[in-house]
Scaffold this motif. Structure first.
Motif, PDB file in Angstrom:
ATOM      1  N   ALA A 236       0.830  -1.051  -0.035  1.00 35.10           N
ATOM      2  CA  ALA A 236       0.156  -0.129  -0.129  1.00 35.10           C
ATOM      3  C   ALA A 236       1.024   1.362   0.033  1.00 35.10           C
ATOM      4  CB  ALA A 236      -0.930   0.108   1.209  1.00 35.10           C
ATOM      5  N   GLY A 237       2.352   1.190   0.269  1.00 34.90           N
ATOM      6  CA  GLY A 237       3.047   2.224   0.195  1.00 34.90           C
ATOM      7  C   GLY A 237       2.998   3.238   1.437  1.00 34.90           C
ATOM      8  N   VAL A 238       2.806   2.615   2.518  1.00 34.76           N
ATOM      9  CA  VAL A 238       2.599   3.560   3.792  1.00 34.76           C
ATOM     10  C   VAL A 238       4.017   4.180   4.113  1.00 34.76           C
ATOM     11  CG1 VAL A 238       0.668   2.077   4.394  1.00 34.76           C
ATOM     12  CG2 VAL A 238       3.086   1.536   5.457  1.00 34.76           C
ATOM     13  N   LYS A 239       3.811   5.379   4.748  1.00 29.41           N
ATOM     14  CA  LYS A 239       5.012   6.092   5.229  1.00 29.41           C
ATOM     15  C   LYS A 239       5.458   5.904   6.815  1.00 29.41           C
ATOM     16  CE  LYS A 239       5.821   7.526   1.089  1.00 29.41           C
ATOM     17  NZ  LYS A 239       6.875   7.193   0.146  1.00 29.41           N
ATOM     18  N   ALA A 240       4.285   5.301   7.405  1.00 26.69           N
ATOM     19  CA  ALA A 240       4.671   5.178   8.823  1.00 26.69           C
ATOM     20  C   ALA A 240       3.547   4.148   9.167  1.00 26.69           C
ATOM     21  CB  ALA A 240       4.512   6.306   9.506  1.00 26.69           C
ATOM     22  N   VAL A 241       3.663   3.412  10.473  1.00 25.59           N
ATOM     23  CA  VAL A 241       2.615   2.601  11.000  1.00 25.59           C
ATOM     24  C   VAL A 241       2.423   3.043  12.429  1.00 25.59           C
ATOM     25  CG1 VAL A 241       2.327   0.251  11.597  1.00 25.59           C
ATOM     26  CG2 VAL A 241       3.394   0.641   9.528  1.00 25.59           C
ATOM     27  N   VAL A 242       1.055   2.781  12.638  1.00 22.18           N
ATOM     28  CA  VAL A 242       0.770   2.720  13.969  1.00 22.18           C
ATOM     29  C   VAL A 242       0.266   1.175  14.654  1.00 22.18           C
ATOM     30  CG1 VAL A 242      -1.095   3.759  15.846  1.00 22.18           C
ATOM     31  CG2 VAL A 242      -0.358   5.135  14.015  1.00 22.18           C
ATOM     32  N   ILE A 243       0.655   0.883  15.558  1.00 22.68           N
ATOM     33  CA  ILE A 243       0.122  -0.455  16.025  1.00 22.68           C
ATOM     34  C   ILE A 243      -0.474  -0.330  17.336  1.00 22.68           C
ATOM     35  CG2 ILE A 243       2.528  -0.942  17.036  1.00 22.68           C
ATOM     36  CD1 ILE A 243       1.911  -3.921  16.125  1.00 22.68           C
ATOM     37  N   SER A 244      -1.737  -0.921  17.387  1.00 21.89           N
ATOM     38  CA  SER A 244      -2.390  -0.756  18.706  1.00 21.89           C
ATOM     39  C   SER A 244      -2.791  -2.232  19.206  1.00 21.89           C
ATOM     40  CB  SER A 244      -3.712  -0.046  18.408  1.00 21.89           C
ATOM     41  OG  SER A 244      -3.465   1.129  18.045  1.00 21.89           O
ATOM     42  N   ALA A 245      -1.860  -3.177  19.514  1.00 20.05           N
ATOM     43  CA  ALA A 245      -1.892  -4.427  19.733  1.00 20.05           C
ATOM     44  C   ALA A 245      -1.014  -4.582  20.915  1.00 20.05           C
ATOM     45  CB  ALA A 245      -1.423  -5.303  18.832  1.00 20.05           C
ATOM     46  N   GLY A 246      -0.562  -5.837  21.279  1.00 18.82           N
ATOM     47  CA  GLY A 246       0.221  -6.268  22.367  1.00 18.82           C
ATOM     48  C   GLY A 246       1.860  -6.200  21.748  1.00 18.82           C
ATOM     49  N   PRO A 247       2.868  -6.460  22.892  1.00 15.60           N
ATOM     50  CA  PRO A 247       4.245  -6.459  22.632  1.00 15.60           C
ATOM     51  C   PRO A 247       4.583  -7.424  21.961  1.00 15.60           C
ATOM     52  CG  PRO A 247       3.840  -6.281  25.053  1.00 15.60           C
ATOM     53  CD  PRO A 247       2.468  -6.713  24.388  1.00 15.60           C
ATOM     54  N   ARG A 248       3.971  -8.672  21.874  1.00 15.24           N
ATOM     55  CA  ARG A 248       4.522  -9.658  20.647  1.00 15.24           C
ATOM     56  C   ARG A 248       4.230  -9.323  19.312  1.00 15.24           C
ATOM     57  NH1 ARG A 248       1.950 -13.451  24.347  1.00 15.24           N
ATOM     58  NH2 ARG A 248       0.349 -13.952  23.020  1.00 15.24           N
ATOM     59  N   GLN A 249       3.045  -8.714  18.787  1.00 12.29           N
ATOM     60  CA  GLN A 249       2.379  -8.275  17.635  1.00 12.29           C
ATOM     61  C   GLN A 249       3.452  -7.060  17.293  1.00 12.29           C
ATOM     62  OE1 GLN A 249       0.363  -8.620  20.321  1.00 12.29           O
ATOM     63  NE2 GLN A 249      -0.665 -10.601  19.493  1.00 12.29           N
ATOM     64  N   ALA A 250       3.858  -6.270  18.323  1.00 13.99           N
ATOM     65  CA  ALA A 250       4.739  -5.047  17.914  1.00 13.99           C
ATOM     66  C   ALA A 250       6.110  -5.692  17.346  1.00 13.99           C
ATOM     67  CB  ALA A 250       4.562  -4.131  18.852  1.00 13.99           C
ATOM     68  N   ALA A 251       6.535  -6.629  18.338  1.00 11.60           N
ATOM     69  CA  ALA A 251       7.787  -7.202  18.232  1.00 11.60           C
ATOM     70  C   ALA A 251       7.974  -7.874  16.584  1.00 11.60           C
ATOM     71  CB  ALA A 251       8.292  -8.235  19.091  1.00 11.60           C
ATOM     72  N   SER A 252       6.836  -8.883  16.291  1.00 11.61           N
ATOM     73  CA  SER A 252       6.729  -9.307  15.353  1.00 11.61           C
ATOM     74  C   SER A 252       6.827  -8.403  13.907  1.00 11.61           C
ATOM     75  CB  SER A 252       5.722 -10.168  15.145  1.00 11.61           C
ATOM     76  OG  SER A 252       5.373 -10.927  13.922  1.00 11.61           O
ATOM     77  N   PHE A 253       5.918  -7.384  14.032  1.00 10.45           N
ATOM     78  CA  PHE A 253       5.637  -6.581  12.854  1.00 10.45           C
ATOM     79  C   PHE A 253       7.151  -5.590  12.586  1.00 10.45           C
ATOM     80  CE2 PHE A 253       4.853  -2.576  10.876  1.00 10.45           C
ATOM     81  CZ  PHE A 253       3.677  -2.915   9.987  1.00 10.45           C
ATOM     82  N   VAL A 254       7.631  -5.141  13.599  1.00  8.33           N
ATOM     83  CA  VAL A 254       8.906  -4.399  13.396  1.00  8.33           C
ATOM     84  C   VAL A 254      10.056  -5.298  12.956  1.00  8.33           C
ATOM     85  CG1 VAL A 254      10.614  -3.027  14.708  1.00  8.33           C
ATOM     86  CG2 VAL A 254       8.329  -2.687  15.260  1.00  8.33           C
ATOM     87  N   GLY A 255      10.084  -6.683  13.600  1.00  8.69           N
ATOM     88  CA  GLY A 255      11.140  -7.464  13.098  1.00  8.69           C
ATOM     89  C   GLY A 255      10.852  -7.824  11.312  1.00  8.69           C
ATOM     90  N   VAL A 256       9.778  -8.036  11.156  1.00  2.00           N
ATOM     91  CA  VAL A 256       9.494  -8.531   9.650  1.00  2.00           C
ATOM     92  C   VAL A 256       9.605  -7.412   8.957  1.00  2.00           C
ATOM     93  CG1 VAL A 256       7.747  -9.606   8.221  1.00  2.00           C
ATOM     94  CG2 VAL A 256       7.769 -10.396  10.539  1.00  2.00           C
ATOM     95  N   ALA A 257       9.081  -6.195   9.289  1.00  2.00           N
ATOM     96  CA  ALA A 257       9.246  -5.258   8.415  1.00  2.00           C
ATOM     97  C   ALA A 257      10.907  -4.681   8.194  1.00  2.00           C
ATOM     98  CB  ALA A 257       8.687  -3.860   8.980  1.00  2.00           C
ATOM     99  N   ALA A 258      11.616  -4.973   9.255  1.00  2.00           N
ATOM    100  CA  ALA A 258      13.099  -4.690   8.948  1.00  2.00           C
ATOM    101  C   ALA A 258      13.546  -5.908   7.841  1.00  2.00           C
ATOM    102  CB  ALA A 258      13.815  -4.760  10.215  1.00  2.00           C
ATOM    103  N   ALA A 259      13.229  -6.988   8.148  1.00  2.00           N
ATOM    104  CA  ALA A 259      13.820  -7.636   7.307  1.00  2.00           C
ATOM    105  C   ALA A 259      13.206  -8.041   5.701  1.00  2.00           C
ATOM    106  CB  ALA A 259      13.246  -9.416   8.005  1.00  2.00           C
ATOM    107  N   THR A 260      12.112  -7.400   5.610  1.00  2.00           N
ATOM    108  CA  THR A 260      11.598  -7.066   4.251  1.00  2.00           C
ATOM    109  C   THR A 260      11.493  -6.112   3.487  1.00  2.00           C
ATOM    110  OG1 THR A 260       9.427  -6.714   5.081  1.00  2.00           O
ATOM    111  CG2 THR A 260      10.078  -9.186   4.712  1.00  2.00           C
ATOM    112  N   GLY A 261      12.349  -4.966   4.189  1.00  2.00           N
ATOM    113  CA  GLY A 261      12.550  -3.756   3.825  1.00  2.00           C
ATOM    114  C   GLY A 261      11.675  -2.726   3.784  1.00  2.00           C
ATOM    115  N   LEU A 262      10.539  -2.768   4.641  1.00  2.56           N
ATOM    116  CA  LEU A 262       9.813  -1.764   4.929  1.00  2.56           C
ATOM    117  C   LEU A 262      10.103  -0.894   5.921  1.00  2.56           C
ATOM    118  CD1 LEU A 262       6.770  -0.733   4.452  1.00  2.56           C
ATOM    119  CD2 LEU A 262       6.034  -2.082   6.510  1.00  2.56           C
ATOM    120  N   GLN A 263      10.875   0.115   5.572  1.00  2.33           N
ATOM    121  CA  GLN A 263      11.737   0.897   6.621  1.00  2.33           C
ATOM    122  C   GLN A 263      11.017   2.271   6.743  1.00  2.33           C
ATOM    123  OE1 GLN A 263      15.783   1.369   4.648  1.00  2.33           O
ATOM    124  NE2 GLN A 263      16.119  -0.775   4.857  1.00  2.33           N
ATOM    125  N   VAL A 264       9.944   2.117   7.556  1.00  3.10           N
ATOM    126  CA  VAL A 264       9.230   3.294   7.892  1.00  3.10           C
ATOM    127  C   VAL A 264       9.135   3.504   9.693  1.00  3.10           C
ATOM    128  CG1 VAL A 264       8.067   3.096   5.879  1.00  3.10           C
ATOM    129  CG2 VAL A 264       7.141   2.164   8.110  1.00  3.10           C
TER     130      VAL A 264
END
Length: 416
Positions: A236-264
């Motif tokens: 979708a080409g987002v420039k930033a992400v808000v996460i309203s979930a738990g710590p595990r979901q936040a860690a997963s999202f940020v980790g996967v984003a870094a690994a797949t090149g979503l640098q926002v």
């Protein structure tokens, strides 16, 4: 009439019974006037019983443990100083594991035995019993939950900014730092239910005012792998992400984003972080471009309030780490104590007396960076949020990047 009957019974059985008195001797709802102070459920002439409904085994286990231990520390300190109103504080804890049936069952079990609750984790669970609280029970509940849907009750009182306001402040930070701008798309990953949907209302409000577009990704508390959400938001080409979930979901999202090149930049609500995450594979990515909004300074802040509490907590629980649940839990317990002191001064330790006392409290909590006002049940205690960034060099794993502030949009926001 009850007192006259009780007095007659005591006189008749004086030779065979002990402990019979016209004082309040039980916590089953009977009222007495020990020292001229009215007492009801959860209060005897020697004890004030409080409850805590927490999560020590579910999605918020780390938060629940810290909040609960901080409140147990407060109880120990308070009792060491003589208690409140010549009574010792007793705290009964139930772990619901973030299970709705267990949460409601725990409330049902403890409600008749306690004056009120210093903790109740989970906006949906608090919402499930709010009608009972407002209708017949009327015991003061201070939830570790910040959904705006809980506003309006004299008995369920939020300590801090609601999720929608907190999210508005989070997006304002990204705008102020020029990480996003008018015309951009931002992603929002959120739990289904009160928490996530209330946070989404905030992001949509902030986006409309700033000319942004929100791309939604709803998840369940049981969803731990954020690969699909990262892929969708990257496409979708987002420039930033808000996460309203738990710590595990936040860690997963940020980790996967870094690994797949979503640098926002990614910014989370107050419950979307735990310092334990810094020891996982997601740790470096979290420290690079992840942020957290909350209504308190972090426990590792050098300010007098956090520093003092951090030292006391570490002494009481030397094997456990520090996180922001310590301040959140201690603040709620201390607030309850302040209400109890004011109720005692008014000679009314009934549930109604404590509820009334809370309505007189303002300017509370400044030692932890934010001033709270509890005089209006229809409003959160503050509209300010502190913005923090993970840092493994700081006790508690967070450092302040913007002090407490309410965005212009947060100040004008009206609750639905």
């Amino acid at each position: 009439m009850k007192l006259r009957v009780l007095g007659a019974v005591c006189a008749a059985l004086a030779l065979t019974l002990t402990g019979c008195s016209e004082k309040a001797k039980s916590s089953d709802g009977g009222e007495g006037a020990e020292g001229g102070v009215k007492a009801g459920k959860g209060v005897t002439d020697s004890v004030i019983a409080l409850g805590a409904l927490t999560d020590m085994t579910g999605v918020y286990a780390s938060l629940g443990k810290s909040v609960t231990q901080a409140q147990q520390l407060w109880v120990k300190q308070t009792n060491a100083e003589g208690g409140i109103c010549d009574r010792k504080i007793e705290l009964t804890v139930r772990d619901h594991g973030y299970d709705p049936q267990k949460a409601v069952a725990g409330y049902t079990e403890l409600e008749p035995k306690v004056l009120g609750f210093v903790q109740f984790i989970g906006s949906p669970f608090v919402g499930a019993v709010e009608q009972r609280i407002d209708g017949l029970d009327k015991g003061l509940v201070l939830p570790q939950a910040w959904s705006a849907n809980l506003l309006g009750s004299k008995y369920v009182r939020i300590v801090g900014a609601t999720y929608d306001v907190e999210t508005i402040n989070a997006i304002d930070y990204l705008l102020a730092e020029k990480r996003i701008a008018k015309g951009d798309r931002i992603g929002h990953v959120y739990f289904e239910g009160d928490y996530g949907e209330n946070a989404l209302a905030g992001s949509e409000y902030a986006a409309k005012r700033a000319g942004l577009t929100v791309v939604q990704q709803m998840i369940k508390p049981s969803d731990d792998d954020m690969t699909a959400q990262v892929a969708a938001l990257k496409q979708a080409g987002v420039k930033a992400v808000v996460i309203s979930a738990g710590p595990r979901q936040a860690a997963s999202f940020v980790g996967v984003a870094a690994a797949t090149g979503l640098q926002v930049p990614v910014i989370g609500n107050n419950s979307a972080y735990a310092p334990q995450l810094l020891k996982t594979q997601a740790g470096p990515a979290l420290m690079r471009d992840y942020y957290v909004a909350a209504s308190t300074l972090p426990i590792g802040d050098p300010g007098t309030g956090p520093a003092k509490l951090a030292k006391e907590y570490a002494a009481a629980y030397p094997k456990d780490g520090l996180d922001n649940g310590v301040i959140a839990g201690y603040t709620a317990a201390d607030l309850y104590g302040e209400a109890l002191k004011k109720a005692c001064a008014a000679k009314d330790l009934t549930r109604e007396g404590v509820d009334k006392a809370l309505l007189t409290i303002s300017g509370f909590g400044t030692d932890f960076g934010v001033s709270h006002d509890f005089t209006d049940p229809a409003a959160p205690s503050t509209r300010e949020s502190v913005i923090m960034k993970p840092d493994d060099k700081v006790p508690g794993g967070l450092k302040v990047v913007r002090p407490a502030e309410a965005a212009a949009a947060a100040k004008t926001y009206t609750f639905k």
